[in-house]
Design a protein around this motif. Structure first.
Motif, mmCIF file in Angstrom:
data_model
loop_
_atom_site.group_PDB
_atom_site.id
_atom_site.type_symbol
_atom_site.label_atom_id
_atom_site.label_comp_id
_atom_site.label_asym_id
_atom_site.label_seq_id
_atom_site.Cartn_x
_atom_site.Cartn_y
_atom_site.Cartn_z
ATOM 1 N N ALA A 30 44.141 -63.300 118.301
ATOM 2 C CA ALA A 30 43.465 -64.309 117.467
ATOM 3 C C ALA A 30 42.319 -64.968 118.231
ATOM 4 O O ALA A 30 41.253 -65.216 117.664
ATOM 5 C CB ALA A 30 44.482 -65.355 117.008
ATOM 6 N N LEU A 31 42.521 -65.241 119.520
ATOM 7 C CA LEU A 31 41.469 -65.870 120.317
ATOM 8 C C LEU A 31 40.322 -64.899 120.594
ATOM 9 O O LEU A 31 39.151 -65.296 120.604
ATOM 10 C CB LEU A 31 42.053 -66.396 121.627
ATOM 11 N N GLU A 69 42.161 -55.573 111.225
ATOM 12 C CA GLU A 69 43.156 -54.529 110.949
ATOM 13 C C GLU A 69 44.343 -54.654 111.916
ATOM 14 O O GLU A 69 45.507 -54.549 111.517
ATOM 15 C CB GLU A 69 42.516 -53.145 111.103
ATOM 16 N N MET A 70 44.028 -54.882 113.201
ATOM 17 C CA MET A 70 45.085 -55.029 114.199
ATOM 18 C C MET A 70 45.947 -56.257 113.915
ATOM 19 O O MET A 70 47.173 -56.223 114.095
ATOM 20 C CB MET A 70 44.467 -55.140 115.603
ATOM 21 N N ASP A 71 45.308 -57.332 113.475
ATOM 22 C CA ASP A 71 46.043 -58.552 113.142
ATOM 23 C C ASP A 71 47.044 -58.270 112.020
ATOM 24 O O ASP A 71 48.212 -58.695 112.083
ATOM 25 C CB ASP A 71 45.057 -59.644 112.715
ATOM 26 N N ASP A 79 53.553 -51.160 118.569
ATOM 27 C CA ASP A 79 53.802 -52.075 119.682
ATOM 28 C C ASP A 79 52.625 -53.047 119.829
ATOM 29 O O ASP A 79 51.487 -52.629 120.037
ATOM 30 C CB ASP A 79 53.984 -51.268 120.977
ATOM 31 N N LYS A 80 52.913 -54.349 119.755
ATOM 32 C CA LYS A 80 51.843 -55.354 119.763
ATOM 33 C C LYS A 80 51.044 -55.348 121.067
ATOM 34 O O LYS A 80 49.813 -55.349 121.061
ATOM 35 C CB LYS A 80 52.432 -56.747 119.528
ATOM 36 N N ALA A 81 51.760 -55.353 122.187
ATOM 37 C CA ALA A 81 51.077 -55.408 123.480
ATOM 38 C C ALA A 81 50.223 -54.170 123.697
ATOM 39 O O ALA A 81 49.107 -54.243 124.219
ATOM 40 C CB ALA A 81 52.100 -55.557 124.606
ATOM 41 N N GLN A 82 50.731 -53.019 123.285
ATOM 42 C CA GLN A 82 50.009 -51.768 123.482
ATOM 43 C C GLN A 82 48.750 -51.690 122.615
ATOM 44 O O GLN A 82 47.745 -51.105 123.020
ATOM 45 C CB GLN A 82 50.933 -50.590 123.170
ATOM 46 N N LYS A 83 48.807 -52.311 121.442
ATOM 47 C CA LYS A 83 47.645 -52.288 120.552
ATOM 48 C C LYS A 83 46.427 -52.915 121.226
ATOM 49 O O LYS A 83 45.315 -52.418 121.125
ATOM 50 C CB LYS A 83 47.952 -53.020 119.245
#
Length: 344
Positions: A252-253, A312-314, A323-327
């Protein structure tokens, strides 16, 4: 403003002070210096009064100022939010008998110090009372300093305390604190305490001691990305994860910063200066300066395309896809690939 602080510390007081501006650090430091130099610890309860003019009529404040000190030499009276000299709409329906203030300004008592704090950018100059107040009071400007003013101020404070801090260290301190005055001053105090014996503050001291905010780490992460320093960018990202920052918050930041770069790019195309951009977007001028530098590495089309990818990622993160961190790791790699193709 620093000159007025020095006078206060020498106990050279004005009868009336008018503080105009929204910079909390300057307002709070002025109040702190006045309290420390006017009042003794034992008579603070008797000779100090603090009013909100949204809740108290000005004539009551004047009555307090005209009351003779009890077990002391002087009284300190502080009154904030004088809507009757600003363009701001009053938050209450209190009617102020401003004629009482006019009379007092023309003939203040010698045993009280009245401080009026207007947390606004400027007063309503059309009003007769405003002109009288500015004429009779010692005005302290509590506006947010620009970068040049902040640099000069930091150098002056360093020199006053017998410290040496060169321009490189000063610039880095401002950069790592985002130019936020309260943060800058807190970090400078910490640096001076740490370097008390040597009394020389170097850029390495600043980089080693100054605490970076999450937002500042995002700025640095983008700088690494723009410089094609993928290992540096990943190092910052992994540090944020170790600090238990959520990938979705980091995303988000990053998106917020790219949105800012896009807005800066568009407004600069329209001929706005950085100062005008800061005013229009209502963000700190230092953020605009950093953003303008970062935006030079992207075309407007690249920025909007990156924003679409971040959106899109959000959505994917919020719906539990992958996987959130991997994205975010793959996003950093893909952005590097994009910039390397441009270089070729």
């Amino acid at each position: 403003m620093i000159a007025e602080w020095k006078k206060i510390e020498k106990k050279q007081f004005a009868s009336v002070y008018l503080i105009i501006g929204t910079e909390d650090y300057i307002i709070n430091e002025t109040k702190k210096r006045l309290v420390a130099n006017i009042l003794d610890a034992e008579d603070t309860d008797f000779n100090y009064a603090n009013f909100d003019l949204d809740e108290t009529a000005i004539e009551q404040v004047i009555e307090e100022a005209e009351t003779i000190p009890f077990f002391g030499d002087r009284r300190l009276i502080i009154a904030a939010n004088p809507s009757f000299v600003t363009t701001e709409k009053a938050k209450s329906k209190i009617e102020h008998r401003t004629a009482r203030l006019e009379d007092y300004l023309n003939e203040p008592v010698d045993y009280s110090i009245l401080v009026i704090i207007a947390r606004v950018e400027k007063l309503d100059e059309r009003k007769k009372l405003t002109k009288l107040l500015k004429k009779q009071a010692t005005v302290i400007d509590a506006k947010r300093p620009n970068e040049a003013e902040l640099k000069k101020w930091l150098q002056e404070i360093s020199n006053t305390n017998d410290f040496q801090m060169d321009s490189v260290a000063t610039d880095r301190l401002i950069e790592l604190t985002g130019g936020q005055l309260t943060t800058v001053m807190n970090e400078l105090d910490k640096l001076m305490l740490y370097k008390l014996e040597e009394r020389i503050i170097r850029v390495s001291d600043v980089e080693g001691l100054v605490v970076r905010s999450l937002e500042q780490n995002i700025f640095l992460l983008l700088d690494k990305m723009i410089a094609l320093d993928i290992s540096g960018a990943l190092s910052i990202y992994y540090d944020l994860l170790k600090q238990k920052e959520e990938p979705i918050k980091i995303l988000a930041l990053i998106a917020s910063q790219f949105r800012l770069l896009t807005q800066i790019k568009l407004l600069e195309k329209q001929g706005f200066s950085q100062q005008q951009v800061a005013q229009k977007l209502k963000v700190h001028p230092f953020r605009v300066k950093i953003g303008a530098r970062q935006a030079k590495s992207f075309s407007y089309q690249e920025l909007t395309a990156t924003l679409e990818r971040l959106a899109e990622m959000d959505y994917e993160m919020k719906t539990g896809y992958g996987d959130k961190a991997q994205k975010l790791e793959w996003f950093l790699f893909s952005l590097q690939d994009q910039k390397q193709k441009q270089v070729k």
